[in-house]
Every structure is written in structure tokens, then in C-alpha cells.
Design a protein around this motif. Structure first.
Motif, short mmCIF file in Angstrom:
data_model
loop_
_atom_site.label_atom_id
_atom_site.label_comp_id
_atom_site.label_asym_id
_atom_site.label_seq_id
_atom_site.Cartn_x
_atom_site.Cartn_y
_atom_site.Cartn_z
N GLU A 57 0.87 -1.19 0.00
CA GLU A 57 0.00 0.00 0.00
C GLU A 57 0.90 1.23 0.00
OE1 GLU A 57 -3.35 0.34 0.19
OE2 GLU A 57 -4.14 -1.57 0.92
N ASP A 58 0.47 2.26 -0.68
CA ASP A 58 1.20 3.53 -0.67
C ASP A 58 0.67 4.40 0.47
OD1 ASP A 58 2.66 2.87 -2.96
OD2 ASP A 58 1.07 3.60 -4.27
N SER A 59 1.58 4.94 1.27
CA SER A 59 1.20 5.87 2.33
C SER A 59 1.33 7.30 1.81
CB SER A 59 2.08 5.66 3.56
OG SER A 59 3.46 5.68 3.20
N GLN A 60 0.65 8.22 2.46
CA GLN A 60 0.65 9.61 1.99
C GLN A 60 1.69 10.48 2.68
OE1 GLN A 60 -2.76 8.05 2.23
NE2 GLN A 60 -1.94 7.61 0.20
N ASP A 61 2.15 10.06 3.83
CA ASP A 61 3.15 10.85 4.56
C ASP A 61 3.87 9.93 5.53
OD1 ASP A 61 4.65 13.03 5.27
OD2 ASP A 61 3.08 14.05 6.42
N GLY A 62 5.07 10.37 5.93
CA GLY A 62 5.87 9.58 6.86
C GLY A 62 6.94 8.77 6.14
N ASP A 63 7.77 8.10 6.92
CA ASP A 63 8.90 7.35 6.37
C ASP A 63 8.76 5.86 6.68
OD1 ASP A 63 10.52 9.55 5.35
OD2 ASP A 63 10.76 10.12 7.45
N VAL A 64 9.20 5.05 5.73
CA VAL A 64 9.33 3.62 5.91
C VAL A 64 10.79 3.29 5.64
CG1 VAL A 64 8.63 1.34 5.11
CG2 VAL A 64 6.95 3.19 5.16
N LEU A 65 11.45 2.65 6.62
CA LEU A 65 12.87 2.33 6.47
C LEU A 65 13.08 0.83 6.62
CD1 LEU A 65 12.62 5.14 8.40
CD2 LEU A 65 15.07 5.14 7.89
N PHE A 66 13.97 0.29 5.81
CA PHE A 66 14.35 -1.12 5.89
C PHE A 66 15.85 -1.19 6.18
CE2 PHE A 66 16.04 -4.85 3.54
CZ PHE A 66 15.54 -5.83 4.39
N LYS A 67 16.20 -1.70 7.33
CA LYS A 67 17.60 -1.77 7.78
C LYS A 67 18.28 -0.41 7.68
CE LYS A 67 19.35 -5.26 5.45
NZ LYS A 67 20.24 -6.41 5.12
N GLY A 68 17.54 0.63 8.06
CA GLY A 68 18.08 1.98 8.07
C GLY A 68 18.00 2.72 6.75
N GLU A 69 17.57 2.02 5.70
CA GLU A 69 17.48 2.63 4.37
C GLU A 69 16.06 3.14 4.13
OE1 GLU A 69 17.43 1.18 -0.31
OE2 GLU A 69 18.08 -0.21 1.26
N PRO A 70 15.88 4.45 3.94
CA PRO A 70 14.52 4.97 3.74
C PRO A 70 14.02 4.68 2.33
CG PRO A 70 16.10 6.77 3.66
CD PRO A 70 16.89 5.53 4.00
N VAL A 71 12.74 4.37 2.24
CA VAL A 71 12.11 4.26 0.93
C VAL A 71 12.14 5.62 0.26
CG1 VAL A 71 9.91 3.82 -0.26
CG2 VAL A 71 10.62 2.35 1.64
N THR A 72 12.50 5.65 -1.02
CA THR A 72 12.49 6.91 -1.77
C THR A 72 11.12 7.07 -2.44
OG1 THR A 72 13.45 5.83 -3.71
CG2 THR A 72 14.97 6.88 -2.18
N TRP A 73 10.59 8.29 -2.35
CA TRP A 73 9.23 8.54 -2.84
C TRP A 73 9.25 9.55 -3.97
CZ3 TRP A 73 5.73 5.33 -0.77
CH2 TRP A 73 5.99 4.80 0.50
N ALA A 74 8.25 9.46 -4.83
CA ALA A 74 8.00 10.47 -5.85
C ALA A 74 6.57 10.97 -5.66
CB ALA A 74 8.16 9.89 -7.24
#
Length: 258
Positions: A57-74
Motif C-alpha cells: 500500500e502507498d502511504s501519503q506521509d511519513g517514512d518507511v525504512l528497511f535496515k536503516g534505508e529509507p524508501v524513496t518517494w516520488a
């Protein structure tokens, strides 16, 4: 990644469906070896959080990180999407998800179901994958069912096959979305035992569950969600033994009595 860096981290997550905001700013993390359970009534946002963590699911705000790596958003708001398809694939293959409905392929044997993703998605050697798949089917107690089809198994056996399929990806963490709610009580206990065994091995897991006893027994940390927010969280002994909020006390009294 150091041991203090969470495998999964969610910061100030917001998720809406049109005008309906279902997640209103939550922070959740699971370090290596942590078992985090999300509990709450239907509609509280538990499963949505799990699907946002796995980028289903796509979120509208906030950060999701995997092993310290943030998801990059457009994009922003309702048009926000992950910007890097390779990153999404890497994260999804490292966060194996087990769903309420088993989602096994009916036309494949149980062994073929477990082998499919490691071979086709990860490009692993078929012989090595078969040996690994058989090992995981043994681990969940259905090693003798390799050559049968999903329709020939009970619901509990199908869910254990789904867990073996998730394990075959050799993920960094397992995400369980109501893994026992489609099962009757006897079959439910077969699956609970497998999850307890995985927890005892120190696997990183995030579990959405209606089963308060399982949440109490397997979790390092329990989060109670109410109307898209974290109402209360803590160690299971504290959360279940001495809840602070009236809403949690009410929820536990109704679920424990059920």
C-alpha cells in the motif's frame, strides 16, 4: 547494519483512502530478533500498517525504512508512490508476508508453491531451492505433503505451507497478517505452534493478530491501535497485565471473554 538499527522502521505514517484517514501518524520499529504484535479492533489500521511496511500500500506521509534505508518517494499526498522499483522489489523479498487467506497456487504442488518465488523472483538454483523448500516444509510439520495440491490439505496445513513459502525466501523479517483468523480453533493451534517456534529462534517478526494469548506468549512488544493511532504499547506482561487506557481495558475484556 548494527544490531541497534531496526530491520523495519515506520515513522509518522499516514494513510488515507480518499477522505478517510485510517492511519494518523504512527511510529513502529522492530529490531533484529524482535517480535512485535499489533492488536486492536477491526478497522483500527493494523493490517494497513503491515501492508504499508511491505509497500503493498502507498502511504501519503511519513517514512518507511528497511535496515536503516529509507524508501524513496516520488510525488506528494495521494499521488505519492515509491520512486525506485528495484528498491521496492528488494524490500518486499526481504519482508516475506503471510496472509490471512493462504494464497497458494491451486495448480502447483505444495513443494512447487514453496519453490516458485525463490526460483523465479530471486533466480536461485532449482536444486538448492528444492532442498531448502523440503527443509522448511519439514520445519512446519508437513514435509510429507510435498507432492499434494493445496485443495488436499486442511486450512491449518495450507497456512503452514504458506509460512514455509515465506521462509524459503530467506527473508530478514516475517510479516503475519491475521495468520490464524481463517482457521477453526484446533487448526489454529497448529499454526500458533509454528509461529512460537519461529519466535523462539529469534526471527524478526511483525504480527497482526486477534489471538491475545499468542500475542502475549510470542511478543517482545505489543502495540494496541485505536482509530488509526497507537493508544498504548509496551511489554506484553504490562500491556495485558496492567493496561493504562480505558479503551485497552475495554478491548481486552471483550476479547478475552470471547
Amino acid at each position: 547494519m548494527s544490531d541497534t538499527t531496526p530491520v523495519i522502521e515506520i515513522r509518522n505514517l499516514h494513510k488515507a483512502y480518499g477522505a478517510l484517514e485510517v492511519i494518523k501518524g504512527v511510529d513502529i520499529s522492530a529490531k533484529r530478533g524482535d517480535v512485535v504484535s499489533l492488536i486492536g479492533s477491526s478497522g483500527s489500521g493494523k493490517s494497513t500498517i503491515l501492508r504499508c511496511a511491505n509497500l503493498l500500500e502507498d502511504s501519503q506521509d511519513g517514512d518507511v525504512l528497511f535496515k536503516g534505508e529509507p524508501v524513496t518517494w516520488a510525488g506528494n499526498g495521494m499521488s505519492r508512490r515509491p520512486a525506485d522499483a528495484k528498491q521496492v522489489l528488494r524490500i518486499r523479498t526481504n519482508l516475506s508476508m503471510v496472509f490471512q487467506q493462504f494464497n497458494l497456487w491451486a495448480h502447483l504442488t505444495i513443494l512447487q508453491n514453496v519453490m516458485e518465488a525463490p526460483v523465479t523472483v530471486l533466480g536461485r538454483d532449482r536444486g538448492e531451492v528444492e532442498a531448502s523448500a523440503r527443509k522448511y516444509l519439514d520445519k512446519v510439520g508437513i514435509g510429507d505433503k510435498c507432492d499434494v495440491y493445496p485443495a488436499q490439505l486442511s486450512g491449518g496445513q495450507q497456512q503452514r505451507a504458506a509460512i514455509a513459502r515465506a521462509l524459503a525466501m530467506e527473508p530478514e523479517a516475517l510479516l503475519f497478517d491475521e495468520p490464524t483468523s481463517a482457521l477453526d480453533p484446533e487448526l489454529e493451534q497448529e499454526v500458533v505452534k509454528v509461529i512460537k517456534d519461529l519466535a523462539s529462534e529469534g526471527r524478526t517478526m511483525m504480527i497482526v493478530t486477534h489471538d491475545m494469548k499468542m500475542a502475549h506468549d510470542v511478543s517482545d512488544h505489543v502495540i494496541f491501535l485505536h482509530q488509526g493511532l497507537i493508544e498504548e504499547e509496551g511489554a506484553p506482561e504490562t500491556l495485558f497485565g496492567a493496561p493504562k487506557s480505558d479503551r485497552l481495558r475495554q478491548f481486552l475484556s471483550s476479547t478475552m471473554a470471547a
